[in-house]
Scaffold this motif. Structure first.
Motif, PDB file in Angstrom:
ATOM      1  N   THR A  20     -30.622 -20.718  69.812  1.00  0.00           N
ATOM      2  CA  THR A  20     -31.006 -21.125  68.526  1.00  0.00           C
ATOM      3  C   THR A  20     -29.782 -20.817  67.392  1.00  0.00           C
ATOM      4  N   LEU A  21     -29.001 -19.902  67.837  1.00  0.00           N
ATOM      5  CA  LEU A  21     -27.931 -19.450  66.492  1.00  0.00           C
ATOM      6  C   LEU A  21     -26.585 -20.603  66.696  1.00  0.00           C
ATOM      7  N   PHE A  29     -37.186 -24.274  64.435  1.00  0.00           N
ATOM      8  CA  PHE A  29     -36.685 -22.942  63.895  1.00  0.00           C
ATOM      9  C   PHE A  29     -35.023 -23.149  63.953  1.00  0.00           C
ATOM     10  N   TYR A  33     -32.729 -22.606  60.728  1.00  0.00           N
ATOM     11  CA  TYR A  33     -31.673 -21.673  60.645  1.00  0.00           C
ATOM     12  C   TYR A  33     -30.417 -21.955  60.181  1.00  0.00           C
ATOM     13  N   ASP A  37     -27.869 -21.337  57.389  1.00  0.00           N
ATOM     14  CA  ASP A  37     -26.508 -20.768  57.405  1.00  0.00           C
ATOM     15  C   ASP A  37     -25.498 -21.767  56.768  1.00  0.00           C
ATOM     16  N   TYR A  76     -24.322 -10.665  56.087  1.00  0.00           N
ATOM     17  CA  TYR A  76     -25.133 -11.507  56.606  1.00  0.00           C
ATOM     18  C   TYR A  76     -24.046 -12.097  57.837  1.00  0.00           C
ATOM     19  N   GLN A  80     -24.808 -11.547  61.927  1.00  0.00           N
ATOM     20  CA  GLN A  80     -24.812 -12.716  62.854  1.00  0.00           C
ATOM     21  C   GLN A  80     -23.561 -12.792  63.871  1.00  0.00           C
TER      22      GLN A  80
END
Length: 258
Positions: A20-21, A29, A33, A37, A76, A80
């Motif tokens: 996901t990241l 999603f 995101y 970002d 943030y 992360q």
């Protein structure tokens, strides 16, 4: 580049978080995101740019707001990075990823400034720390498959790129000193533009890049002839490796689209 697996095939929470990241195409999603970002990265870069305006630096209110935004952005990015470190299989695999090094380098200046701010102020290191903050822009590569394809292509095309740089360097090393000696012997540059062979090499670099700053230019007929010869030979010789690189890049993009 191997596309991420489908979300339903992953029951491992760590893998779900990792994909996901790092993969915007993994899920809806993940796309949301990635957009968030990107906006954070653009905002932090924009703040870094406008902080160089003297009129704004003199405003205490602006600097307070800028500092608060910088704190929020770094918090943030820190969260992360910590989450990514936690979901990787091991520290070794985490540090093998170049993107993670960029993440660390982008937040490191803030903590260095916070912990040892007085020391860096004495040695004039604040400018260096600000430049390092520009590495945040490289975080955008993570959200673009095209940019990742470009990076992969550059690594696979190192032999062709090295050949291009070699041919460029040989031309500069030969014609740079040659133009300097021609202009030096001409006697018209006593206070001269071509003060050394390095000036001639700089002239060749500007010529090869077709920039033409105009800060240096030969005045003798022989110097002009050699400069024109260098420009023509450069265009002719550089065409060969550049055409190879372009062809290889086109193939890489076709493979990536498939």
């Amino acid at each position: 580049l191997v596309p991420p697996p489908e979300p339903l095939k992953h029951k491992n929470r760590k893998e779900l978080v990792l994909f996901t990241l790092q993969y915007p195409t993994f899920s809806t999603f993940a796309k949301v995101y990635a957009i968030f970002d990107i906006l954070i990265i653009i905002m932090s870069t924009f703040m870094l740019v406008i902080e160089s305006i003297p009129e704004l630096i003199a405003l205490d209110d602006f600097m307070t707001v800028a500092y608060c935004i910088e704190i929020g952005v770094n918090v943030y990015f820190t969260v992360q990075a910590v989450i990514l470190l936690a979901v990787y299989d091991s520290w070794r695999s985490y540090f093998k990823n170049l993107h993670n090094w960029v993440d660390i380098a982008s937040i490191l200046p803030f903590y260095m400034k916070t912990i040892a701010g007085s020391y860096f102020k004495q040695v004039g290191g604040f400018r260096v720390l600000r430049v390092v903050r520009l590495l945040r822009v490289m975080k955008l590569f993570r959200h673009s498959q095209g940019s990742q394809t470009m990076i992969t292509f550059l690594f696979s095309s190192l032999p062709e790129i090295m050949l291009l740089l070699l041919m460029w360097g040989i031309g500069v090393l030969i014609f740079g000193p040659l133009i300097y000696f021609i202009e030096h012997e001409n006697g018209e540059h006593d206070h001269g533009e071509f003060r050394s062979a390095f000036s001639g090499m700089w002239f060749c670099v500007v010529t090869i890049g077709t920039v033409g700053y105009g800060d240096l230019s030969p005045t003798s007929n022989l110097g002009k002839f050699v400069s024109a010869l260098y420009a023509i030979l450069n265009l002719t010789v550089m065409t060969i490796p550049i055409s190879i690189i372009i062809t290889k890049f086109s193939r890489s993009m076709k493979v990536a689209k498939k």
